[in-house]
Design a protein around this motif. Sequence first.
Motif, PDB file in Angstrom:
ATOM      1  N   ILE A 174       0.831  -1.208   0.000  1.00 24.52           N
ATOM      2  CA  ILE A 174       0.000   0.000   0.000  1.00 24.52           C
ATOM      3  C   ILE A 174       0.865   1.258   0.000  1.00 24.52           C
ATOM      4  O   ILE A 174       0.504   2.275  -0.595  1.00 24.52           O
ATOM      5  N   ARG A 175       2.040   1.179   0.627  1.00 26.77           N
ATOM      6  CA  ARG A 175       2.964   2.330   0.609  1.00 26.77           C
ATOM      7  C   ARG A 175       3.444   2.623  -0.806  1.00 26.77           C
ATOM      8  O   ARG A 175       3.451   3.773  -1.242  1.00 26.77           O
ATOM      9  N   VAL A 176       3.868   1.578  -1.525  1.00 25.51           N
ATOM     10  CA  VAL A 176       4.415   1.822  -2.868  1.00 25.51           C
ATOM     11  C   VAL A 176       3.315   2.285  -3.828  1.00 25.51           C
ATOM     12  O   VAL A 176       3.600   3.041  -4.769  1.00 25.51           O
ATOM     13  N   LEU A 177       2.085   1.878  -3.588  1.00 28.54           N
ATOM     14  CA  LEU A 177       0.990   2.369  -4.422  1.00 28.54           C
ATOM     15  C   LEU A 177       0.752   3.855  -4.183  1.00 28.54           C
ATOM     16  O   LEU A 177       0.579   4.629  -5.128  1.00 28.54           O
ATOM     17  N   GLU A 178       0.746   4.259  -2.927  1.00 29.51           N
ATOM     18  CA  GLU A 178       0.535   5.674  -2.615  1.00 29.51           C
ATOM     19  C   GLU A 178       1.682   6.521  -3.166  1.00 29.51           C
ATOM     20  O   GLU A 178       1.456   7.580  -3.769  1.00 29.51           O
ATOM     21  N   GLU A 179       2.910   6.050  -2.979  1.00 32.41           N
ATOM     22  CA  GLU A 179       4.063   6.791  -3.500  1.00 32.41           C
ATOM     23  C   GLU A 179       4.060   6.807  -5.030  1.00 32.41           C
ATOM     24  O   GLU A 179       4.371   7.831  -5.657  1.00 32.41           O
ATOM     25  N   GLY A 180       3.716   5.667  -5.642  1.00 30.36           N
ATOM     26  CA  GLY A 180       3.691   5.583  -7.094  1.00 30.36           C
ATOM     27  C   GLY A 180       2.626   6.475  -7.707  1.00 30.36           C
ATOM     28  O   GLY A 180       2.852   7.113  -8.738  1.00 30.36           O
ATOM     29  N   CYS A 181       1.466   6.542  -7.058  1.00 26.88           N
ATOM     30  CA  CYS A 181       0.398   7.423  -7.544  1.00 26.88           C
ATOM     31  C   CYS A 181       0.831   8.883  -7.480  1.00 26.88           C
ATOM     32  O   CYS A 181       0.583   9.660  -8.414  1.00 26.88           O
ATOM     33  N   ARG A 182       1.480   9.262  -6.390  1.00 32.44           N
ATOM     34  CA  ARG A 182       1.961  10.633  -6.259  1.00 32.44           C
ATOM     35  C   ARG A 182       2.955  10.962  -7.372  1.00 32.44           C
ATOM     36  O   ARG A 182       2.858  12.023  -8.019  1.00 32.44           O
ATOM     37  N   GLU A 183       3.888  10.055  -7.600  1.00 33.48           N
ATOM     38  CA  GLU A 183       4.896  10.268  -8.642  1.00 33.48           C
ATOM     39  C   GLU A 183       4.237  10.391 -10.014  1.00 33.48           C
ATOM     40  O   GLU A 183       4.593  11.264 -10.813  1.00 33.48           O
ATOM     41  N   TYR A 184       3.274   9.532 -10.290  1.00 39.78           N
ATOM     42  CA  TYR A 184       2.591   9.548 -11.582  1.00 39.78           C
ATOM     43  C   TYR A 184       1.796  10.837 -11.767  1.00 39.78           C
ATOM     44  O   TYR A 184       1.820  11.445 -12.841  1.00 39.78           O
ATOM     45  N   ILE A 185       1.093  11.260 -10.732  1.00 37.09           N
ATOM     46  CA  ILE A 185       0.279  12.478 -10.804  1.00 37.09           C
ATOM     47  C   ILE A 185       1.155  13.699 -11.050  1.00 37.09           C
ATOM     48  O   ILE A 185       0.866  14.542 -11.907  1.00 37.09           O
ATOM     49  N   VAL A 186       2.248  13.816 -10.296  1.00 36.62           N
ATOM     50  CA  VAL A 186       3.153  14.952 -10.460  1.00 36.62           C
ATOM     51  C   VAL A 186       3.725  14.982 -11.871  1.00 36.62           C
ATOM     52  O   VAL A 186       3.739  16.031 -12.542  1.00 36.62           O
ATOM     53  N   LYS A 187       4.208  13.826 -12.343  1.00 38.63           N
ATOM     54  CA  LYS A 187       4.800  13.751 -13.675  1.00 38.63           C
ATOM     55  C   LYS A 187       3.786  14.131 -14.753  1.00 38.63           C
ATOM     56  O   LYS A 187       4.104  14.899 -15.675  1.00 38.63           O
ATOM     57  N   THR A 188       2.562  13.640 -14.629  1.00 39.84           N
ATOM     58  CA  THR A 188       1.530  13.918 -15.631  1.00 39.84           C
ATOM     59  C   THR A 188       1.153  15.393 -15.651  1.00 39.84           C
ATOM     60  O   THR A 188       1.020  16.002 -16.727  1.00 39.84           O
ATOM     61  N   VAL A 189       0.983  15.986 -14.473  1.00 39.79           N
ATOM     62  CA  VAL A 189       0.605  17.407 -14.394  1.00 39.79           C
ATOM     63  C   VAL A 189       1.685  18.293 -15.002  1.00 39.79           C
ATOM     64  O   VAL A 189       1.392  19.226 -15.761  1.00 39.79           O
ATOM     65  N   LEU A 190       2.943  18.010 -14.688  1.00 41.29           N
ATOM     66  CA  LEU A 190       4.026  18.823 -15.225  1.00 41.29           C
ATOM     67  C   LEU A 190       4.132  18.679 -16.744  1.00 41.29           C
ATOM     68  O   LEU A 190       4.377  19.665 -17.458  1.00 41.29           O
ATOM     69  N   GLU A 191       3.931  17.473 -17.242  1.00 44.48           N
ATOM     70  CA  GLU A 191       3.999  17.262 -18.696  1.00 44.48           C
ATOM     71  C   GLU A 191       2.873  17.982 -19.418  1.00 44.48           C
ATOM     72  O   GLU A 191       3.082  18.586 -20.476  1.00 44.48           O
ATOM     73  N   LYS A 192       1.681  17.945 -18.857  1.00 42.41           N
ATOM     74  CA  LYS A 192       0.525  18.534 -19.531  1.00 42.41           C
ATOM     75  C   LYS A 192       0.469  20.060 -19.411  1.00 42.41           C
ATOM     76  O   LYS A 192      -0.131  20.733 -20.254  1.00 42.41           O
ATOM     77  N   THR A 193       1.069  20.612 -18.362  1.00 38.39           N
ATOM     78  CA  THR A 193       1.015  22.064 -18.170  1.00 38.39           C
ATOM     79  C   THR A 193       2.286  22.774 -18.602  1.00 38.39           C
ATOM     80  O   THR A 193       2.286  23.985 -18.817  1.00 38.39           O
ATOM     81  N   GLY A 194       3.381  22.029 -18.687  1.00 33.44           N
ATOM     82  CA  GLY A 194       4.659  22.648 -19.015  1.00 33.44           C
ATOM     83  C   GLY A 194       5.291  23.369 -17.841  1.00 33.44           C
ATOM     84  O   GLY A 194       6.322  24.042 -17.991  1.00 33.44           O
ATOM     85  N   ALA A 195       4.691  23.237 -16.666  1.00 33.48           N
ATOM     86  CA  ALA A 195       5.236  23.892 -15.472  1.00 33.48           C
ATOM     87  C   ALA A 195       6.495  23.167 -14.999  1.00 33.48           C
ATOM     88  O   ALA A 195       6.706  21.990 -15.290  1.00 33.48           O
ATOM     89  N   LYS A 196       7.321  23.890 -14.241  1.00 29.03           N
ATOM     90  CA  LYS A 196       8.547  23.301 -13.719  1.00 29.03           C
ATOM     91  C   LYS A 196       8.387  22.800 -12.294  1.00 29.03           C
ATOM     92  O   LYS A 196       9.163  21.958 -11.841  1.00 29.03           O
ATOM     93  N   GLU A 197       7.391  23.340 -11.573  1.00 24.08           N
ATOM     94  CA  GLU A 197       7.161  22.927 -10.193  1.00 24.08           C
ATOM     95  C   GLU A 197       5.699  22.528 -10.009  1.00 24.08           C
ATOM     96  O   GLU A 197       4.791  23.192 -10.516  1.00 24.08           O
ATOM     97  N   PHE A 198       5.498  21.456  -9.260  1.00 26.12           N
ATOM     98  CA  PHE A 198       4.148  20.954  -9.017  1.00 26.12           C
ATOM     99  C   PHE A 198       3.528  21.634  -7.796  1.00 26.12           C
ATOM    100  O   PHE A 198       4.214  21.979  -6.845  1.00 26.12           O
ATOM    101  N   SER A 199       2.221  21.809  -7.830  1.00 28.33           N
ATOM    102  CA  SER A 199       1.466  22.279  -6.676  1.00 28.33           C
ATOM    103  C   SER A 199       0.063  21.703  -6.759  1.00 28.33           C
ATOM    104  O   SER A 199      -0.416  21.335  -7.847  1.00 28.33           O
ATOM    105  N   ASP A 200      -0.609  21.626  -5.622  1.00 29.08           N
ATOM    106  CA  ASP A 200      -1.980  21.134  -5.623  1.00 29.08           C
ATOM    107  C   ASP A 200      -2.887  22.060  -6.424  1.00 29.08           C
ATOM    108  O   ASP A 200      -3.847  21.610  -7.061  1.00 29.08           O
TER     109      ASP A 200
END
Length: 214
Positions: A174-200
């Motif tokens: 369950i830990r690796v799923l939570e960490e993996g989801c966070r990593e995936y979400i951050v990577k996807t948001v940055l790719e789609k927005t072109g931003a350099k830093e992630f934020s909620d």
Amino acid sequence: MANEYELRCAVKQAGVDMLKENLVQGTWGNISIRLDENRMLVTPSGLDYITLTPEDMAIVDINTLEWTGPKKPTSERKIHAAILRDRPEINVVLHSHPTQCSIFASTRKSLPVMNDRMAKYIGGEARCAKYGLPGTKKITANTLEALKDRNGCFLANHGVFACGATVEDAFEAIRVLEEGCREYIVKTVLEKTGAKEFSDELLYSLFIKTIRTK
């Protein structure tokens, strides 16, 4: 396997640890541990993990779902029992709604292998079970299908199941799923927005933009 009282204490401690690590909120989520080949210990419905005692755990027959104990077991006991019937190598099952996993589960996608730990503890990509109403045969069947050859899966719009031979294995899953989801979400948001830093706020704005264009 340990004796019954030790297993009851292990379930209690697992609930407390999930709460401490923010892997569960309030009284949500549930835990089961195999007692023997026909029975499991299960957390009761709607009780706080801090005040929960080892004696509060219900004993549930994994074949008939008949139960004994001072407290009614979780309504998710059908899925827990099905997993333990289907997977004799599994002894511990955790169901919860961690923040990142819950966000990802709403996409109804599979999470690709994000790192070596995920490959080790999940066994490959984490699938998302097709949607089913709580307590139905459909959601149980869909969960088993998503968990085939895996130790973790998402439920569409409904959190995550993680399992393992031991409490430690299930927790790592369950830990690796939570960490993996966070990593995936951050990577996807940055790719789609072109931003350099992630934020909620960036995640929220992308979400609003996406649903408005549908």
